[in-house]
Design a protein around this motif. Sequence first.
Motif, PDB file in Angstrom:
ATOM      1  N   TYR A   1       0.800  -1.234   0.000  1.00 48.29           N
ATOM      2  CA  TYR A   1       0.000   0.000   0.000  1.00 48.29           C
ATOM      3  C   TYR A   1       0.825   1.272   0.000  1.00 48.29           C
ATOM      4  CZ  TYR A   1      -3.502  -3.454   1.194  1.00 48.29           C
ATOM      5  OH  TYR A   1      -4.308  -4.566   1.192  1.00 48.29           O
ATOM      6  N   GLY A   2       2.097   1.188   0.309  1.00 45.67           N
ATOM      7  CA  GLY A   2       2.979   2.324   0.132  1.00 45.67           C
ATOM      8  C   GLY A   2       2.979   3.372   1.222  1.00 45.67           C
ATOM      9  N   SER A   3       1.828   3.727   1.762  1.00 42.25           N
ATOM     10  CA  SER A   3       1.757   4.816   2.735  1.00 42.25           C
ATOM     11  C   SER A   3       0.568   4.604   3.655  1.00 42.25           C
ATOM     12  CB  SER A   3       1.618   6.161   2.017  1.00 42.25           C
ATOM     13  OG  SER A   3       0.379   6.232   1.324  1.00 42.25           O
ATOM     14  N   ALA A   4       0.525   5.429   4.715  1.00 43.68           N
ATOM     15  CA  ALA A   4      -0.603   5.359   5.635  1.00 43.68           C
ATOM     16  C   ALA A   4      -1.904   5.699   4.921  1.00 43.68           C
ATOM     17  CB  ALA A   4      -0.368   6.301   6.814  1.00 43.68           C
ATOM     18  N   GLY A   5      -1.824   6.654   3.995  1.00 41.70           N
ATOM     19  CA  GLY A   5      -3.018   7.003   3.221  1.00 41.70           C
ATOM     20  C   GLY A   5      -3.503   5.843   2.374  1.00 41.70           C
ATOM     21  N   GLY A   6      -2.565   5.085   1.805  1.00 45.02           N
ATOM     22  CA  GLY A   6      -2.945   3.911   1.016  1.00 45.02           C
ATOM     23  C   GLY A   6      -3.601   2.851   1.867  1.00 45.02           C
ATOM     24  N   VAL A   7      -3.086   2.659   3.078  1.00 48.56           N
ATOM     25  CA  VAL A   7      -3.683   1.695   4.003  1.00 48.56           C
ATOM     26  C   VAL A   7      -5.098   2.128   4.370  1.00 48.56           C
ATOM     27  CG1 VAL A   7      -3.533   0.663   6.288  1.00 48.56           C
ATOM     28  CG2 VAL A   7      -1.469   0.933   4.907  1.00 48.56           C
ATOM     29  N   ALA A   8      -5.280   3.434   4.670  1.00 53.90           N
ATOM     30  CA  ALA A   8      -6.602   3.945   5.041  1.00 53.90           C
ATOM     31  C   ALA A   8      -7.597   3.780   3.893  1.00 53.90           C
ATOM     32  CB  ALA A   8      -6.504   5.412   5.453  1.00 53.90           C
ATOM     33  N   ALA A   9      -7.156   4.088   2.666  1.00 56.45           N
ATOM     34  CA  ALA A   9      -8.038   3.934   1.507  1.00 56.45           C
ATOM     35  C   ALA A   9      -8.416   2.466   1.301  1.00 56.45           C
ATOM     36  CB  ALA A   9      -7.355   4.491   0.254  1.00 56.45           C
ATOM     37  N   ALA A  10      -7.417   1.585   1.444  1.00 60.04           N
ATOM     38  CA  ALA A  10      -7.693   0.154   1.292  1.00 60.04           C
ATOM     39  C   ALA A  10      -8.665  -0.323   2.357  1.00 60.04           C
ATOM     40  CB  ALA A  10      -6.392  -0.639   1.359  1.00 60.04           C
ATOM     41  N   PHE A  11      -8.499   0.175   3.561  1.00 61.68           N
ATOM     42  CA  PHE A  11      -9.398  -0.201   4.653  1.00 61.68           C
ATOM     43  C   PHE A  11     -10.831   0.201   4.332  1.00 61.68           C
ATOM     44  CE2 PHE A  11     -11.651   0.914   8.567  1.00 61.68           C
ATOM     45  CZ  PHE A  11     -11.549  -0.259   9.283  1.00 61.68           C
ATOM     46  N   LEU A  12     -11.033   1.432   3.890  1.00 60.29           N
ATOM     47  CA  LEU A  12     -12.390   1.905   3.577  1.00 60.29           C
ATOM     48  C   LEU A  12     -12.986   1.151   2.392  1.00 60.29           C
ATOM     49  CD1 LEU A  12     -11.963   5.761   4.045  1.00 60.29           C
ATOM     50  CD2 LEU A  12     -13.161   4.157   5.552  1.00 60.29           C
ATOM     51  N   LEU A  13     -12.154   0.837   1.388  1.00 61.55           N
ATOM     52  CA  LEU A  13     -12.649   0.120   0.215  1.00 61.55           C
ATOM     53  C   LEU A  13     -13.047  -1.312   0.528  1.00 61.55           C
ATOM     54  CD1 LEU A  13     -10.184   1.393  -2.548  1.00 61.55           C
ATOM     55  CD2 LEU A  13     -12.626   1.910  -2.335  1.00 61.55           C
ATOM     56  N   ARG A  14     -12.633  -1.807   1.656  1.00 61.12           N
ATOM     57  CA  ARG A  14     -13.038  -3.143   2.096  1.00 61.12           C
ATOM     58  C   ARG A  14     -14.150  -3.078   3.136  1.00 61.12           C
ATOM     59  NH1 ARG A  14      -8.339  -3.069   0.028  1.00 61.12           N
ATOM     60  NH2 ARG A  14      -7.186  -4.910  -0.692  1.00 61.12           N
ATOM     61  N   MET A  15     -14.018  -2.158   4.063  1.00 62.10           N
ATOM     62  CA  MET A  15     -14.982  -2.076   5.149  1.00 62.10           C
ATOM     63  C   MET A  15     -16.353  -1.626   4.670  1.00 62.10           C
ATOM     64  SD  MET A  15     -16.773  -0.005   7.417  1.00 62.10           S
ATOM     65  CE  MET A  15     -15.945   1.588   7.509  1.00 62.10           C
ATOM     66  N   LEU A  16     -16.404  -0.586   3.848  1.00 64.93           N
ATOM     67  CA  LEU A  16     -17.699  -0.027   3.437  1.00 64.93           C
ATOM     68  C   LEU A  16     -18.533  -1.025   2.625  1.00 64.93           C
ATOM     69  CD1 LEU A  16     -16.689   3.666   2.622  1.00 64.93           C
ATOM     70  CD2 LEU A  16     -17.897   2.790   4.634  1.00 64.93           C
ATOM     71  N   PRO A  17     -17.957  -1.725   1.623  1.00 67.31           N
ATOM     72  CA  PRO A  17     -18.780  -2.736   0.929  1.00 67.31           C
ATOM     73  C   PRO A  17     -19.260  -3.849   1.855  1.00 67.31           C
ATOM     74  CG  PRO A  17     -16.834  -2.213  -0.354  1.00 67.31           C
ATOM     75  CD  PRO A  17     -16.644  -1.572   0.982  1.00 67.31           C
ATOM     76  N   LEU A  18     -18.395  -4.300   2.768  1.00 69.65           N
ATOM     77  CA  LEU A  18     -18.822  -5.341   3.699  1.00 69.65           C
ATOM     78  C   LEU A  18     -19.968  -4.853   4.570  1.00 69.65           C
ATOM     79  CD1 LEU A  18     -15.491  -6.965   4.948  1.00 69.65           C
ATOM     80  CD2 LEU A  18     -17.254  -8.020   3.529  1.00 69.65           C
ATOM     81  N   PHE A  19     -19.861  -3.627   5.061  1.00 74.08           N
ATOM     82  CA  PHE A  19     -20.916  -3.073   5.903  1.00 74.08           C
ATOM     83  C   PHE A  19     -22.216  -2.907   5.114  1.00 74.08           C
ATOM     84  CE2 PHE A  19     -22.963   0.738   7.909  1.00 74.08           C
ATOM     85  CZ  PHE A  19     -23.349   0.097   9.075  1.00 74.08           C
ATOM     86  N   ALA A  20     -22.091  -2.465   3.861  1.00 74.03           N
ATOM     87  CA  ALA A  20     -23.291  -2.316   3.014  1.00 74.03           C
ATOM     88  C   ALA A  20     -23.938  -3.668   2.757  1.00 74.03           C
ATOM     89  CB  ALA A  20     -22.914  -1.644   1.694  1.00 74.03           C
ATOM     90  N   ILE A  21     -23.114  -4.692   2.497  1.00 72.75           N
ATOM     91  CA  ILE A  21     -23.660  -6.037   2.281  1.00 72.75           C
ATOM     92  C   ILE A  21     -24.363  -6.523   3.542  1.00 72.75           C
ATOM     93  CG2 ILE A  21     -23.026  -8.456   1.932  1.00 72.75           C
ATOM     94  CD1 ILE A  21     -20.769  -7.446   0.086  1.00 72.75           C
ATOM     95  N   GLY A  22     -23.739  -6.305   4.689  1.00 73.59           N
ATOM     96  CA  GLY A  22     -24.343  -6.730   5.945  1.00 73.59           C
ATOM     97  C   GLY A  22     -25.668  -6.048   6.208  1.00 73.59           C
TER      98      GLY A  22
END
Length: 584
Positions: free
Chosen positions: A54-75
């Motif tokens: 992910y390269g940077s803290a910002g990349g980690v945060a973006a990756a986290f949101l791109l995974r968390m939000l779809p999972l939460f929406a599916i739930g």
Amino acid sequence: MQHASHPQTPRTYCGEHRGFIAAAALLSCALAALGIVADAYRAADSIAGIAQVYGSAGGVAAAFLLRMLPLFAIGCGLGYLWSQSRRTSGEHRAAKPWNRRLFRIAALVIFLAWLPWIVAHYPGTMRDDTFAQALQWYGIFPYYTQHPVTDTVVFGAFWSLGDLLGSRAAGLFCYIVVQALASALTFAAVATYLDRIGAPRALVVGTVAFYALARVIYQPIDTMSKDALNGIPFTLFCLLLYEAIRTDLAALRSRRFRIAFVAALVITAVTKRTMLYVALLAIAIIALVRLARHRRVAPLLAGTTVSCVLALGIWTPVVNHAVDASANPTYEMYSIPVQQMVRTLKEYPRALDAQDREQLGEFIDIDRACRVYNPWRSDEATGCIVDGSRFPVCLDIWLALGAEHPASYAAATMNMVATWFSLDAPIDYGHDAQAELFTPARMDAWVSFFDTRAQLDGFVASLDVAPRGELAPIRDALESLDSLQREMPFVSSYGLWCIASPLITATYCLCTYGGRDLRYLCYLSIPLALIASLLVGPIALYWYSIPSVYICPLILGIPFAMVSGERKHTDDKDAAAPDTRRIV
């Protein structure tokens, strides 16, 4: 505000399930974080791989949101569908009649959707285990029990059919068509069962669309492999087990249902032994829950016992004896402890004193295991086991070593299970046997089964599995469509189908029923047993995802089965058996 004078006014979803929404948010965060950690280990054998991926803290945060939000929406979306089932009137809670029209239409739609893919990839493909089974069938190598002999016989019958037709490729294609038809009928039964227990039309239609169009389904369908074959009886077994649970085992009073239940479990067991372990673990959980609720377990245990006797005591020994198959030990269940100890001793060669090292050496060749250690697969290290029966006497060494070096144990474990939690790694089956099984490196390995390289080349040529050039335009078009899903790895990831989906369902059931009605633990026994089998397995491989993916719609239907089964059983002996004829 809802007034007492209007009790019929339904509560809003958010008001009724605030606990689930909060739990779904926490679960989504946890799975997203695990997915990121998993990708780090997959990339660099260490948590430090996060920087590489992910390269940077910002990349980690973006990756986290791109995974968390779809999972939460599916739930939340699934939670809304599930909550609707609890608002239906009492007359809708009883199971509906079996919709034969829906069953026929669903089977036809699913099969026709697969047909272009099957034709374009003529004659179909196979996996490496299947090629080894072909060598056994044609007498090039003796039979051995690592691969179920039952599967070898089934595959061999179609290869021999191809010989009669003048082309082994034609025999392979005939098998693929039969497997596709059986799979389509099985998946249509799942969709129809969901309709029968009161699932909303959106979920029923979505189930048919999933089976017809999802790449995690249609990709293995045109493959001759024990995993794709076993997925059919395993799915049917799960459907029948869920109906038995839903009816408080009353369905097992039907003779046809009992026969179907036993047959499905027997075929599941003889086509892949791992699924027998999954089934037995699930049934043990169900029995314990039912005993805790003072419910009878005898019909379920009787059916399971008969199945085990038929599969393990009669069918398997007879078939193995008929082909003189040699028994070879397997050590899949040792994968995690072996990886933990070998990694630790590789990093800390002096972690054990001479006496402990000598004792552990009775179980595994430590020096050789350290040389061949593969962080992501245990086959190399477990291949160094000297005597599997000696592991129990080494338990104290395993525990003491872990207490002294927990970081090494954690890293070894995470490497083995990381892919199962990844929301980025797609489940990706290959469809060019020529390019995957018969590369120069592979051919150098296969030649050890033959006297000469010419014999190997001749046998591979006789299988004739190379993709047909005249079908290339159709195949390329379909692969382009397939790549649209592949480029969205989240929708075909290991983590979504094998881990997130069952855990979201489990979270909803826990928030809805808690300790009031533990039947949901019976339904969840299968997905929980599957997760356990994946996490202790020797490698995270796409083939092993098939059982979880095939029964995913059934898992998502658990809340509807809970509501459909809400009825009072006052007297088991006098209660009329439900109509289960159409289920079988």
